[in-house]
Design a protein around this motif. Structure first.
Motif, PDB file in Angstrom:
ATOM      1  N   ARG A  38      -0.425   3.686   4.841  1.00  0.00           N
ATOM      2  CA  ARG A  38      -1.492   2.710   5.027  1.00  0.00           C
ATOM      3  C   ARG A  38      -0.931   1.292   5.118  1.00  0.00           C
ATOM      4  O   ARG A  38       0.129   0.997   4.585  1.00  0.00           O
TER       5      ARG A  38
ATOM      6  N   GLY B  12      -0.984  -2.840   4.427  1.00  0.00           N
ATOM      7  CA  GLY B  12      -1.357  -3.738   3.352  1.00  0.00           C
ATOM      8  C   GLY B  12      -0.156  -4.051   2.488  1.00  0.00           C
ATOM      9  O   GLY B  12       0.579  -3.158   2.088  1.00  0.00           O
TER      10      GLY B  12
ATOM     11  N   ALA C 189       0.847  -1.189   0.000  1.00  0.00           N
ATOM     12  CA  ALA C 189       0.000   0.000   0.000  1.00  0.00           C
ATOM     13  C   ALA C 189       0.881   1.237   0.000  1.00  0.00           C
ATOM     14  O   ALA C 189       1.910   1.286   0.668  1.00  0.00           O
TER      15      ALA C 189
ATOM     16  N   VAL D 193      -1.797   1.229  -4.722  1.00  0.00           N
ATOM     17  CA  VAL D 193      -0.727   0.317  -4.349  1.00  0.00           C
ATOM     18  C   VAL D 193       0.447   0.453  -5.309  1.00  0.00           C
ATOM     19  O   VAL D 193       0.299   0.942  -6.428  1.00  0.00           O
TER      20      VAL D 193
ATOM     21  N   PRO E  97      -5.407  -6.518  -2.486  1.00  0.00           N
ATOM     22  CA  PRO E  97      -4.876  -5.255  -3.005  1.00  0.00           C
ATOM     23  C   PRO E  97      -5.957  -4.247  -3.369  1.00  0.00           C
ATOM     24  O   PRO E  97      -5.742  -3.044  -3.284  1.00  0.00           O
TER      25      PRO E  97
ATOM     26  N   CYS F  57      -6.589  -1.900  -0.585  1.00  0.00           N
ATOM     27  CA  CYS F  57      -5.417  -1.138  -0.130  1.00  0.00           C
ATOM     28  C   CYS F  57      -4.972  -0.076  -1.132  1.00  0.00           C
ATOM     29  O   CYS F  57      -3.886   0.463  -1.009  1.00  0.00           O
ATOM     30  N   ARG F  58      -5.767   0.198  -2.139  1.00  0.00           N
ATOM     31  CA  ARG F  58      -5.348   1.128  -3.185  1.00  0.00           C
ATOM     32  C   ARG F  58      -5.217   2.550  -2.678  1.00  0.00           C
ATOM     33  O   ARG F  58      -5.929   2.906  -1.751  1.00  0.00           O
TER      34      ARG F  58
END
Length: 162
Positions: A43, A45, A39, A59, A53, A56-57
């Motif tokens: 953030r 991830g 990430a 990324v 994913p 978690c964008r």
């Protein structure tokens, strides 16, 4: 470990054109079976944590010399969100026209920033930017690389965040 320096060589609204330029710059090496992603920013991830994913964008994706075709599904899934994909290589070729021998692994990267104009993914855009990375003392390699694929540098040389 020091950072590489990067210079943009293409800005396009056509993602497939960006991938074609990466392909032309790439000397495709052995493909690792799994890409790494994480990430962007503060953030949580990453690929090693089992996170999705999509949740978690934006990324960053890294794959050792993977062909552009292998990341196109990822970039399509990202949609309009900013994303960065980096291709790492063993070395840049000799550039005798600018007085440079074979480059080392430290600055031998190509990055495609989808929906962003900078490596930090802070300047979001409708288009995509391709950067070539070089070692700090080899700034003249970036315009030389761009010329090898019929392009020229279109922005300043900047320190890469990785």
């Amino acid at each position: 470990m020091s950072n590489s320096y990067a210079q943009p060589i293409l800005r396009t609204a056509d993602l497939s054109e960006g991938l074609r330029i990466v392909q032309r710059l790439s000397r495709v090496l052995a493909l690792l079976p799994d890409a790494e992603w994480w990430a962007q920013g503060e953030r949580d991830g990453a690929s090693g944590t089992g996170n999705d994913p999509k949740a978690c964008r934006p990324v960053w994706l890294r794959r050792w010399a993977g062909t552009p075709e292998t990341v196109e599904p990822f970039l399509t899934a990202v949609g309009d969100d900013p994303a960065t994909v980096r291709w790492d290589f063993n070395a840049w070729p000799e550039a005798p026209e600018v007085g440079l021998g074979v480059g080392g692994t430290r600055g031998a990267f190509v990055t495609l920033c989808a929906h962003a104009r900078d490596l930090d993914l802070e300047e979001t855009a409708a288009d995509h930017t391709v950067f070539v990375h070089v070692e700090q003392g080899e700034a003249e390699r970036a315009p030389w690389l761009a010329a090898q694929v019929g392009l020229r540098v279109i922005g300043d040389l900047v320190m890469a965040p990785y």
